[in-house]
Design an enzyme around this catalytic site. Sequence first.
Site, short mmCIF file in Angstrom:
data_model
loop_
_atom_site.label_atom_id
_atom_site.label_comp_id
_atom_site.label_asym_id
_atom_site.label_seq_id
_atom_site.Cartn_x
_atom_site.Cartn_y
_atom_site.Cartn_z
N ARG A 146 0.92 -1.13 0.04
CA ARG A 146 0.10 -0.08 0.06
C ARG A 146 0.90 1.35 0.12
O ARG A 146 1.89 1.25 0.34
CB ARG A 146 -0.94 -0.16 1.25
CG ARG A 146 -1.92 -1.27 1.33
CD ARG A 146 -2.52 -1.02 2.83
NE ARG A 146 -3.35 -2.28 2.72
CZ ARG A 146 -3.18 -3.62 3.40
NH1 ARG A 146 -1.80 -3.65 3.80
NH2 ARG A 146 -3.95 -4.60 3.42
N LYS A 170 -1.87 -3.45 7.92
CA LYS A 170 -3.01 -3.10 8.94
C LYS A 170 -2.86 -3.89 9.91
O LYS A 170 -2.55 -5.10 10.00
CB LYS A 170 -4.11 -3.33 7.96
CG LYS A 170 -4.64 -2.10 7.14
CD LYS A 170 -5.76 -2.38 6.32
CE LYS A 170 -6.11 -1.18 5.21
NZ LYS A 170 -7.34 -1.33 4.64
N HIS A 241 -3.94 3.36 -5.30
CA HIS A 241 -3.72 1.90 -5.52
C HIS A 241 -3.69 1.35 -6.71
O HIS A 241 -3.50 -0.17 -6.88
CB HIS A 241 -5.16 1.09 -4.71
CG HIS A 241 -5.06 0.84 -3.20
ND1 HIS A 241 -3.81 1.34 -2.32
CD2 HIS A 241 -5.68 0.40 -2.24
CE1 HIS A 241 -4.11 0.92 -1.19
NE2 HIS A 241 -4.98 0.29 -1.24
N ARG A 244 -0.79 -1.32 -7.18
CA ARG A 244 -1.16 -2.45 -6.08
C ARG A 244 -1.90 -3.39 -6.93
O ARG A 244 -2.01 -4.77 -7.01
CB ARG A 244 -1.56 -2.06 -4.97
CG ARG A 244 -2.15 -3.02 -3.89
CD ARG A 244 -2.63 -2.55 -2.67
NE ARG A 244 -3.35 -3.34 -1.62
CZ ARG A 244 -2.59 -4.18 -0.74
NH1 ARG A 244 -1.30 -4.27 -0.88
NH2 ARG A 244 -3.29 -4.73 0.04
N HIS A 267 -3.68 -9.27 2.96
CA HIS A 267 -5.22 -9.42 3.05
C HIS A 267 -5.31 -10.37 4.19
O HIS A 267 -4.91 -11.56 4.16
CB HIS A 267 -5.71 -9.87 1.75
CG HIS A 267 -5.91 -8.82 0.76
ND1 HIS A 267 -6.22 -9.27 -0.43
CD2 HIS A 267 -5.87 -7.46 0.89
CE1 HIS A 267 -6.26 -8.01 -1.24
NE2 HIS A 267 -6.14 -7.03 -0.30
N TYR A 276 -9.73 -10.10 -7.54
CA TYR A 276 -8.66 -9.83 -8.56
C TYR A 276 -8.89 -11.16 -9.69
O TYR A 276 -8.61 -11.14 -10.89
CB TYR A 276 -7.39 -9.87 -8.12
CG TYR A 276 -6.91 -8.80 -7.49
CD1 TYR A 276 -6.87 -7.43 -8.06
CD2 TYR A 276 -6.59 -8.77 -6.13
CE1 TYR A 276 -6.79 -6.23 -7.43
CE2 TYR A 276 -6.60 -7.58 -5.11
CZ TYR A 276 -6.55 -6.46 -5.89
OH TYR A 276 -6.18 -5.08 -5.20
#
Length: 295
Positions: A146, A170, A241, A244, A267, A276
Amino acid sequence: MDMLIDQFIHYLAVEKGLAANTLESYQRDMIAFTTFLREQGIERIEDSTRTLIVAYLLSLQEKGRATATLSRNMASIRAFYQFLVRDKLLDHDPSLHLETPKIEKRLPKVLSVEEVERLLDSPDLSQPSGLRDKAMLELLYATGIRVSELVQLHVGDVNLEMGFLKCMGKGSKERIIPLGSMAIHVVRQYMQTGRQKLLKQSEERALFLNHLGKQITRQGFWKIIKRYARLANVRAEITPHTLRHSFATHLLENGADLRSVQEMLGHADISTTQIYTHVTRTRIKDVYAKTHPRA
């Protein structure tokens, strides 16, 4: 109510270990919600009701806020009330059983390989800032990290000899991501030449520096990528993004397995990565339609 918000944010930071950007988002949502409550004459959180929460969400909807924004606000409000009940600051949760607005999953914008190459070839490598920009763009496309993770990288987070970087994602989760030969070459060139010229204080540990010798910001990078998109004549809509999304899609198109891509993207849930696969299916259909003689 302001004091309760401060306690809530402290709880999220200390006990949940949430990242600074996430904490800011929660705080912003709760300030907006409690401001709305005050406008309705509510000065104490215990006087808030389910009806007022619904009214607040409807007010956001009337202002044209996206479904994703409504959903995030609902999640923030629910977490706030759960915290208050848990710490016995409130005896009931008015947000209980309120439905979260369903978010329509939109396919991410993805660049073609040719567009990525034009974008990555745009920076002027005779300038320190050009070397920095090239290194940032190459690193984003090579790793799929990110933008917030990119700008927070320190010099010690990149191991060019072993060919990997570590980043804090995150929820303060650290992950290790491999680097390709091109990214290694460009980052090494930047660190040996460009960064030294941008550096103002020897103790600065941030990898990517602005003209003041300080850590570059997300906003700073956003301006940079928009400028290079124009230079490279990339007509697709660019967001922070974009590289990414392109990283993930191009890996899957070339045979990478979903679990590996999930790990590299950081993730928590593989269902997030699965979007995706829809992108690759759509692109395969386009290729088929354009190339098969009987399509």
